[in-house]
Write a protein that holds these residues in place. Structure first.
Motif, PDB file in Angstrom:
ATOM      1  N   PHE A 203      41.061  46.126  44.217  1.00  0.00           N
ATOM      2  CA  PHE A 203      41.032  44.980  45.124  1.00  0.00           C
ATOM      3  C   PHE A 203      42.074  43.912  44.789  1.00  0.00           C
ATOM      4  O   PHE A 203      42.164  42.916  45.502  1.00  0.00           O
ATOM      5  N   ASP A 204      42.857  44.130  43.717  1.00  0.00           N
ATOM      6  CA  ASP A 204      43.921  43.164  43.429  1.00  0.00           C
ATOM      7  C   ASP A 204      45.314  43.810  43.418  1.00  0.00           C
ATOM      8  O   ASP A 204      46.279  43.207  43.874  1.00  0.00           O
ATOM      9  N   ARG A 205      45.438  45.051  42.940  1.00  0.00           N
ATOM     10  CA  ARG A 205      46.766  45.660  42.808  1.00  0.00           C
ATOM     11  C   ARG A 205      46.972  46.904  43.670  1.00  0.00           C
ATOM     12  O   ARG A 205      48.112  47.232  44.009  1.00  0.00           O
ATOM     13  N   ASN A 206      45.907  47.615  43.985  1.00  0.00           N
ATOM     14  CA  ASN A 206      46.052  48.923  44.641  1.00  0.00           C
ATOM     15  C   ASN A 206      45.369  49.009  45.996  1.00  0.00           C
ATOM     16  O   ASN A 206      45.058  50.104  46.471  1.00  0.00           O
ATOM     17  N   TYR A 207      45.158  47.874  46.636  1.00  0.00           N
ATOM     18  CA  TYR A 207      44.393  47.862  47.878  1.00  0.00           C
ATOM     19  C   TYR A 207      45.064  48.676  48.989  1.00  0.00           C
ATOM     20  O   TYR A 207      44.379  49.266  49.830  1.00  0.00           O
ATOM     21  N   GLU A 208      46.381  48.710  48.967  1.00  0.00           N
ATOM     22  CA  GLU A 208      47.098  49.425  50.029  1.00  0.00           C
ATOM     23  C   GLU A 208      46.887  50.934  49.948  1.00  0.00           C
ATOM     24  O   GLU A 208      47.163  51.666  50.909  1.00  0.00           O
TER      25      GLU A 208
ATOM     26  N   VAL B 265      39.447  36.064  39.765  1.00  0.00           N
ATOM     27  CA  VAL B 265      40.472  35.039  40.008  1.00  0.00           C
ATOM     28  C   VAL B 265      41.479  35.484  41.071  1.00  0.00           C
ATOM     29  O   VAL B 265      42.499  34.831  41.267  1.00  0.00           O
ATOM     30  N   THR B 266      41.200  36.591  41.752  1.00  0.00           N
ATOM     31  CA  THR B 266      42.081  37.078  42.816  1.00  0.00           C
ATOM     32  C   THR B 266      41.588  36.549  44.158  1.00  0.00           C
ATOM     33  O   THR B 266      40.457  36.835  44.568  1.00  0.00           O
ATOM     34  N   LYS B 267      42.409  35.788  44.836  1.00  0.00           N
ATOM     35  CA  LYS B 267      41.998  35.102  46.066  1.00  0.00           C
ATOM     36  C   LYS B 267      41.526  36.075  47.139  1.00  0.00           C
ATOM     37  O   LYS B 267      40.578  35.806  47.877  1.00  0.00           O
ATOM     38  N   GLU B 268      42.180  37.233  47.266  1.00  0.00           N
ATOM     39  CA  GLU B 268      41.855  38.178  48.335  1.00  0.00           C
ATOM     40  C   GLU B 268      40.659  39.068  48.014  1.00  0.00           C
ATOM     41  O   GLU B 268      40.108  39.725  48.912  1.00  0.00           O
ATOM     42  N   ALA B 269      40.259  39.138  46.754  1.00  0.00           N
ATOM     43  CA  ALA B 269      39.229  40.096  46.339  1.00  0.00           C
ATOM     44  C   ALA B 269      37.886  39.915  47.048  1.00  0.00           C
ATOM     45  O   ALA B 269      37.280  40.907  47.484  1.00  0.00           O
ATOM     46  N   PRO B 270      37.342  38.691  47.200  1.00  0.00           N
ATOM     47  CA  PRO B 270      36.028  38.557  47.846  1.00  0.00           C
ATOM     48  C   PRO B 270      35.993  39.133  49.261  1.00  0.00           C
ATOM     49  O   PRO B 270      35.060  39.872  49.609  1.00  0.00           O
ATOM     50  N   ALA B 271      36.991  38.810  50.071  1.00  0.00           N
ATOM     51  CA  ALA B 271      37.014  39.316  51.451  1.00  0.00           C
ATOM     52  C   ALA B 271      37.160  40.829  51.471  1.00  0.00           C
ATOM     53  O   ALA B 271      36.548  41.509  52.302  1.00  0.00           O
ATOM     54  N   ARG B 272      37.948  41.372  50.565  1.00  0.00           N
ATOM     55  CA  ARG B 272      38.164  42.816  50.535  1.00  0.00           C
ATOM     56  C   ARG B 272      36.904  43.573  50.123  1.00  0.00           C
ATOM     57  O   ARG B 272      36.577  44.611  50.707  1.00  0.00           O
TER      58      ARG B 272
END
Length: 390
Positions: free
Chosen positions: A173-178, A206-213
């Protein structure tokens, strides 16, 4: 004379005929038994192949099967492998039951829970080794925090027979989401019905996009955050970096934007991670507070069984991990497992855990405590817990 000789020879053909009939009947019976066994072996899911000199008590791990599985037909070779796995699991179970303290009660119903868990664990392990179960997306994730004790928590949880977890951090959810959810699912271990799939990646917190993902994957995902005194955590973070890059600046110089004015550099990740309240606000936009469990890193060291009890309750698991699973390692300064997952030997985390911290100027330490205090107070209010850092 000729008549008496003929009379003497007359019983001989009858005797040979009787022997022939006996041999023929034996041969037919043998062929019939062999045919029945062969037909049964082909229809059973796990055929039993006769072992040579090996027995279930053989410590060698299964012995030779009909000259070795390499010489057998494919279905018999698979059966031989299954039998070896079953024998090894039985041997491991016997050794664990014979080990000192195996029957030691752990307060209340702990001993009974541990015993039933061991049987379920053996059966579950065998099923998974035989390729049963399926890969599922995680139902629970340890999302933080770095240097908070997440590795220890995951290792402790993996003792539970109903927990299956990825060893390495997926960083999906922080580096490999794609790479997509199909790629992420393939990383997961196989689980049986009733088991929980887990993973841990501390940088998610601490990753901003992680919760939504994560919410997009499943709104019902249970989240675990292991937190620790932010000042001690920052020093531990620096110690880890120092072990890899001995030429980095001192902790004191990295802490301040300007040492004279005492302005803290919040852009430095070691400082920024410890502002827990700020990061939690982002998660509460996507998950209710009741879906997040906050575990104290300090209490995990002082009372591992107590904190693990809270985690097991949160995950809806039977309390199988108890005091009897731990011993305190004075050298490392934290608890270790008496028996790790899949082993009958004591297990402590590696040498990269429990490093000795460098001496830090106490004036800098106090300045950091003053800096974190208002954020800590807000975090206590948000979580409903006083972690006692101030």
């Amino acid at each position: 004379m000729a008549v008496s000789a003929a009379a003497a020879a007359e019983p001989l053909p009858r005797s040979i005929f009787k022997k022939f009939l006996v041999m023929l009947c034996s041969l037919l019976m043998s062929l019939y038994v062999f045919y029945c066994l062969a037909d049964r072996c082909q229809t059973l899911p796990g055929p039993i192949i006769a072992a040579g000199a090996a027995s279930e008590e053989d410590e060698g791990g299964g012995g030779e099967f009909l000259g070795g599985s390499a010489e057998l037909p494919p279905w018999q070779a698979a059966a031989a492998r299954r039998k070896r796995l079953l024998q090894r699991l039985k041997q491991r179970r016997r050794r664990q039951e014979a080990a000192p303290g195996a029957e030691e009660p752990a307060g209340g119903g702990g001993s009974r829970a541990g015993g039933s868990g061991g049987g379920a664990g053996t059966a579950g392990t065998l099923a998974l080794l035989l390729g049963e179960g399926s890969k599922r997306l995680p139902q629970a994730i340890i999302i933080g925090v770095k240097k908070g004790g997440t590795r220890a928590l995951l290792e402790f949880l993996r003792v539970h027979p109903d927990v299956r977890a990825v060893g390495a951090e997926p960083h999906f959810f922080d580096r490999n989401y794609e790479r997509g959810l199909a790629w992420y699912r393939e990383l997961m271990p196989r689980t049986l019905e009733g088991q929980i799939t887990m993973e841990k990646t501390p940088s998610y917190f601490v990753t901003k996009e992680a919760p939504a993902r994560i919410s997009s994957m499943s709104k019902g995902t249970k989240l675990i955050v292991l937190v620790r005194d932010p000042v001690t955590r920052a020093i531990s973070d620096y110690t880890q970096t120092l072990s890899k890059k001995p030429d980095i600046p001192t902790f004191e110089s990295l802490t301040f934007k300007n040492r004279t004015t005492g302005l803290i550099d919040t852009s430095w990740s070691a400082i920024q991670i410890g502002i827990y309240a700020k990061h939690l606000e982002n998660w509460l936009l996507h998950f209710p507070i009741g879906q997040i469990l906050f575990v104290s890193g300090e209490r995990l060291i002082r009372d591992p069984a107590g904190e693990l009890g809270r985690v097991q309750d949160f995950l809806g698991l039977k309390r199988i991990i108890t005091d009897k699973h731990f011993y305190f390692n004075k050298t490392k300064g934290f608890p270790c497992l008496k028996k790790a997952e899949g082993s009958s030997k004591p297990h402590c985390l590696g040498k990269t855990k429990g490093r000795t911290h460098p001496d830090i100027d106490q004036e800098v330490v106090q300045r950091l405590r003053d800096f974190y205090r208002p954020f800590n107070m807000k975090f206590y209010q948000m979580t409903g817990q006083d972690f006692g850092w101030d």
